[in-house]
Design an enzyme around this catalytic site. Structure first.
Site, PDB file in Angstrom:
ATOM      1  N   GLU A 144       0.837  -1.220   0.000  1.00 58.19           N
ATOM      2  CA  GLU A 144       0.000   0.000   0.000  1.00 58.19           C
ATOM      3  C   GLU A 144       0.864   1.259   0.000  1.00 58.19           C
ATOM      4  O   GLU A 144       0.557   2.236  -0.679  1.00 58.19           O
ATOM      5  CB  GLU A 144      -0.930  -0.020   1.222  1.00 58.19           C
ATOM      6  N   GLU A 164      -3.525  -9.570   4.032  1.00 58.40           N
ATOM      7  CA  GLU A 164      -4.269  -9.289   5.268  1.00 58.40           C
ATOM      8  C   GLU A 164      -5.343 -10.322   5.564  1.00 58.40           C
ATOM      9  O   GLU A 164      -5.628 -10.636   6.707  1.00 58.40           O
ATOM     10  CB  GLU A 164      -4.918  -7.891   5.188  1.00 58.40           C
TER      11      GLU A 164
END
Ligand code: HXC
Length: 290
Positions: A144, A164
């Site tokens: 990210e 995640e």
């Protein structure tokens, strides 16, 4: 002048303001940081290099590391000599994600009331171009963070992923949004729903990274690209970056309108005049960032 001011106000209106807060503390190269190393690079020292340096934890993005990245980015933003910034990690990892050990005992109540990780996107408020030079793992928050940069160069052994889901959570720093815009729905869904990683080669094919280099030359190549950018007019470069970023926020019509206004604004700069005059006079332009 009044007309120019009015135009500036209109152009700036839809854009997010630069994050408020105290002005960054100036720093000497490399000084005062625990988790990063900073240096000025390029023949004229016009490239700011920020290297994440928490190798034992594969540059897991603990709060201290993110705060230092933000401080360094903001200091390079304020430095008039710097025209572009390179963000990198180590050969094994760009960053293996948010620090799971720091997050392990976090609660919803605390996340919600403190705005947990809301300071992560400060990189996106930097007006100067930021190039991510990714070697090794760029996972979760690491992927990210790379996607918050303007250009991603990858080392040939880089791996990108949003794992995640394997931790019982989902990306929280823009992964579901930026990855989907970068690689399209099917691959983004596959990566986010399975947690599978993709190689540098697949990332390039999908449009997530623009170039791949051997591991050892990656940072050098990113600095070369940053230097090329830094040799252009800083003010016009900021306008170009603003305009490209608007493509992710606006409709085509709105984006084209903003582009046109910014294009017109370049005619208010001395650098636009110098650039075109230099071309006509068959010489190299000397930009003064005015
Ligand atoms: C904390 C981490 C870490 C992380 C690695 N480490 N990743 N610590 N947070 N994200 C630590 C390990 O605990 C270990 O410390 C040391 O780094 C070396 O890691 P190993 O696992 O021993 O290395 P290796 O076997 O080579 O495996 C590398 C790896 C693996 C595949 C990258 O470490 C891994 O899966 N890491 C987690 C990746 C991940 O799930 N990222 C997403 C995080 S969540 P010790 O002390 O044991 O030696 C996230 C959410 C973002 O990013 C949400 C919004 C911001």
């Amino acid at each position: 002048m009044a007309a120019l001011r009015a135009l500036l106000l209109r152009v700036r209106a839809p854009l997010r303001p630069v994050a408020a807060g105290p002005p960054p503390r100036p720093f000497a190269s490399g000084a005062g940081f625990e988790y990063i190393i900073t240096e000025k690079k390029g023949k004229e020292g016009n490239v700011g290099l920020v290297q994440m340096n928490r190798p034992k934890a594969l540059n897991a993005l603990c709060n201290g590391l993110i705060n230092e990245i933000n401080r360094a980015m903001e200091a390079f933003q304020q430095d008039p000599a710097v025209g572009a910034i390179v963000l990198t990690g180590g050969e094994k990892a760009f960053a293996a994600g948010a620090d799971i050990k720091e997050m392990q005992n976090q609660t919803f109540q605390n996340c919600y009331s403190t705005g947990f990780l809301s300071h992560w996107d400060r990189v996106t408020h930097i007006k100067k171009p930021v190039i991510a030079a990714v070697n090794g793992f760029a996972l979760g928050g690491g992927c990210e963070l790379a996607m918050m940069c303007d250009i991603i160069y990858a080392g040939e052994k880089a791996q990108f992923g949003q794992p995640e889901i394997l931790l019982g959570t989902i990306p929280g720093a823009g992964g579901t949004q930026r990855l989907t815009r970068a690689v399209g729905k099917s691959l983004a869904m596959e990566m986010i729903l399975t947690g599978d990683r993709i190689s540098a080669q697949d990332a390039k094919q999908a449009g997530l990274v623009s170039k791949i280099f051997p591991v050892e030359t990656l940072v050098e190549e990113a600095i070369k690209c940053a230097e090329k950018i830094a040799n252009n007019s800083k003010i016009v470069t900021a306008m170009a970056k603003e305009s490209v970023n608007a493509a992710f926020e606006m409709t085509l019509t709105e984006g084209n309108k903003l582009e046109k206004k910014l294009f017109y604004l370049t005619f208010a700069t001395e650098d636009r005049k110098e650039g075109m005059t230099a071309f006509v006079e068959k010489r190299k332009a000397t930009f003064r960032d005015q």
